[in-house]
Design a protein around this motif. Structure first.
Motif, PDB file in Angstrom:
ATOM      1  N   GLY A  12       0.818  -1.219   0.000  1.00 47.68           N
ATOM      2  CA  GLY A  12       0.000   0.000   0.000  1.00 47.68           C
ATOM      3  C   GLY A  12       0.849   1.265   0.000  1.00 47.68           C
ATOM      4  N   ARG A  13       1.896   1.273   0.852  1.00 46.56           N
ATOM      5  CA  ARG A  13       2.741   2.471   0.922  1.00 46.56           C
ATOM      6  C   ARG A  13       3.596   2.623  -0.327  1.00 46.56           C
ATOM      7  NH1 ARG A  13       3.811   6.133   4.286  1.00 46.56           N
ATOM      8  NH2 ARG A  13       5.934   6.341   3.499  1.00 46.56           N
ATOM      9  N   LEU A  14       4.072   1.496  -0.833  1.00 53.97           N
ATOM     10  CA  LEU A  14       4.858   1.564  -2.076  1.00 53.97           C
ATOM     11  C   LEU A  14       4.019   2.171  -3.188  1.00 53.97           C
ATOM     12  CD1 LEU A  14       6.655  -1.909  -2.040  1.00 53.97           C
ATOM     13  CD2 LEU A  14       7.796   0.309  -1.953  1.00 53.97           C
ATOM     14  N   LEU A  15       2.757   1.773  -3.241  1.00 49.77           N
ATOM     15  CA  LEU A  15       1.867   2.306  -4.286  1.00 49.77           C
ATOM     16  C   LEU A  15       1.691   3.809  -4.146  1.00 49.77           C
ATOM     17  CD1 LEU A  15      -0.970  -0.400  -4.486  1.00 49.77           C
ATOM     18  CD2 LEU A  15       0.636   0.202  -6.306  1.00 49.77           C
ATOM     19  N   SER A  16       1.421   4.273  -2.937  1.00 48.77           N
ATOM     20  CA  SER A  16       1.132   5.706  -2.820  1.00 48.77           C
ATOM     21  C   SER A  16       2.406   6.543  -2.982  1.00 48.77           C
ATOM     22  CB  SER A  16       0.382   6.037  -1.518  1.00 48.77           C
ATOM     23  OG  SER A  16       1.081   5.516  -0.432  1.00 48.77           O
ATOM     24  N   TRP A  17       3.513   6.055  -2.393  1.00 47.51           N
ATOM     25  CA  TRP A  17       4.762   6.830  -2.509  1.00 47.51           C
ATOM     26  C   TRP A  17       5.195   6.931  -3.978  1.00 47.51           C
ATOM     27  CZ3 TRP A  17       9.661   6.893  -4.354  1.00 47.51           C
ATOM     28  CH2 TRP A  17      10.544   7.812  -3.800  1.00 47.51           C
ATOM     29  N   THR A  18       5.161   5.815  -4.671  1.00 50.09           N
ATOM     30  CA  THR A  18       5.663   5.779  -6.050  1.00 50.09           C
ATOM     31  C   THR A  18       4.754   6.545  -6.996  1.00 50.09           C
ATOM     32  OG1 THR A  18       6.565   3.606  -5.530  1.00 50.09           O
ATOM     33  CG2 THR A  18       6.564   4.244  -7.829  1.00 50.09           C
ATOM     34  N   THR A  19       3.446   6.478  -6.739  1.00 49.90           N
ATOM     35  CA  THR A  19       2.514   7.237  -7.581  1.00 49.90           C
ATOM     36  C   THR A  19       2.871   8.721  -7.528  1.00 49.90           C
ATOM     37  OG1 THR A  19       0.752   5.642  -7.219  1.00 49.90           O
ATOM     38  CG2 THR A  19       0.087   7.823  -7.958  1.00 49.90           C
ATOM     39  N   GLU A  20       3.148   9.198  -6.325  1.00 43.41           N
ATOM     40  CA  GLU A  20       3.487  10.615  -6.187  1.00 43.41           C
ATOM     41  C   GLU A  20       4.827  10.916  -6.866  1.00 43.41           C
ATOM     42  OE1 GLU A  20       3.510  12.306  -2.113  1.00 43.41           O
ATOM     43  OE2 GLU A  20       4.573  13.863  -3.289  1.00 43.41           O
ATOM     44  N   TYR A  21       5.756  10.017  -6.674  1.00 42.62           N
ATOM     45  CA  TYR A  21       7.102  10.194  -7.238  1.00 42.62           C
ATOM     46  C   TYR A  21       7.060  10.234  -8.773  1.00 42.62           C
ATOM     47  CZ  TYR A  21      12.013   9.029  -8.226  1.00 42.62           C
ATOM     48  OH  TYR A  21      13.292   9.012  -8.696  1.00 42.62           O
ATOM     49  N   LEU A  22       6.344   9.289  -9.363  1.00 43.07           N
ATOM     50  CA  LEU A  22       6.274   9.257 -10.827  1.00 43.07           C
ATOM     51  C   LEU A  22       5.445  10.421 -11.369  1.00 43.07           C
ATOM     52  CD1 LEU A  22       5.935   5.424 -11.632  1.00 43.07           C
ATOM     53  CD2 LEU A  22       7.976   6.877 -11.746  1.00 43.07           C
TER      54      LEU A  22
END
Ligand code: GLN
Length: 311
Positions: free
Chosen positions: A15-25
């Motif tokens: 879940g955190r990987l998804l939200s962090w990476t979405t913002e990053y990309l």
């Protein structure tokens, strides 16, 4: 990924990987960063996209996370997601892709749709089609998947592209209905052009359908292509000469050599190319106009059909 915003490793759940990476990309300027993130994470974890949501709290093992980090870094540098994960959905079918082939585009689905609709109108009559510059094979494979009485010849100048296309046909159970041929242009061997015994035809009368999404980017447009396209996709699949029309010019001039009388040419068009392409076919005196179609929500015609009337 920057370390300053990274909390304790223990909380790097899916879940955190998804939200962090979405913002990053998203900050890196990618369109649809959430979808890109899901595709990359599912690929790194070896699961389906939909499964990510049932595993939200799980913490992937280090090696998977390292693989994901590498993919994210490359995506942020504008390497196309489809190349990173090795496949792309087109016409509700999954296609293998590699940097040897253009990534199938949603707008090309309109071209497939129109040809499928046309073939269905022909009833049970066998139909032979030529997919010129097949690339990943997505056009021929998608059409054949919906038109059981059709067979295809799929040509490309690139042997690497043909290898991908061949695997895509096999993957969808259509290997026996497509003949792949390495060819530059319309100078095809006579047996290929006229149909062969293998496909139950010996007519010598050419293809009912010539379909193509030719390279159509003009030289002056090259620098304005997104980096994902310009720096990673095969130039030979995109660049259509100085004005982007080189391949249309050449199909208009030589198409009659491979078409059956009454057969038709179906082409994808780049923005603003319709009138020039209509003129190229009109001046040959060989073709009647078969129609133009625009993709949903766009004002530009995307697909055109010409009917071969006079040899
Ligand atoms: N639609 C592609 C693009 O804009 C171009 C495909 C082509 O040249 N046929 O990137």
């Amino acid at each position: 990924m920057g370390t300053e915003t990274r909390p304790n490793d223990a909380v790097w759940s899916i879940g955190r990987l998804l939200s962090w990476t979405t913002e990053y990309l998203g900050r890196a300027g990618l369109e649809e960063p959430r979808l890109c993130t899901e595709l990359l994470l599912a690929h790194a974890l070896g699961c389906r996209k939909i499964e990510l949501y049932t595993r939200f709290e799980q913490i992937p093992e280090d090696s998977r996370r390292a693989a994901f980090r590498d993919l994210v870094r490359r995506a942020a540098a504008h390497e196309p997601i489809a190349y990173l994960v090795g496949h792309k959905e087109f016409y509700s079918l999954d296609f293998e892709v590699s940097p040897a082939v253009l990534i199938p585009r949603p707008e090309t689905e309109l071209l497939v749709d129109k040809v499928v609709e046309h073939c269905r109108g022909l009833g049970d009559r066998p139909v032979r089609l030529l997919d010129l510059g097949t690339g990943s094979g997505c056009i021929a494979v998608a059409i054949l998947s919906r038109v059981p009485q059709a067979t295809a010849v799929a040509s490309d100048v690139s042997p690497e592209a043909l290898a991908v296309a061949r695997r895509n046909a096999e993957r969808h159970g259509l290997g026996g209905r497509v003949t792949f041929i390495e060819a530059d242009g319309l100078r095809l061997p006579a047996d290929i052009r006229n149909g062969d015994a293998e496909h139950g035809r010996d007519g010598g009368d050419g293809f009912e359908i010539l379909v193509s999404n030719p390279p159509y980017v003009a030289e002056r447009e090259w620098s304005s292509l997104p980096p994902e396209v310009r720096e990673y996709e095969p130039r030979t699949a995109l660049a259509g000469g100085e004005d982007g029309l080189a391949f249309y010019r050449w199909i208009a001039a030589e198409g009659h050599e491979v078409l059956a009388r009454g057969g038709s040419v179906w082409l994808e068009l780049g923005d603003g190319q319709r009138d020039a392409v209509l003129e190229l076919f009109r001046v040959t005196g060989r073709y009647g106009m078969g129609g133009c179609w625009r993709d949903a929500g766009r004002s530009q015609d995307r697909v055109v059909r010409f009917i071969f009337e006079k040899g």
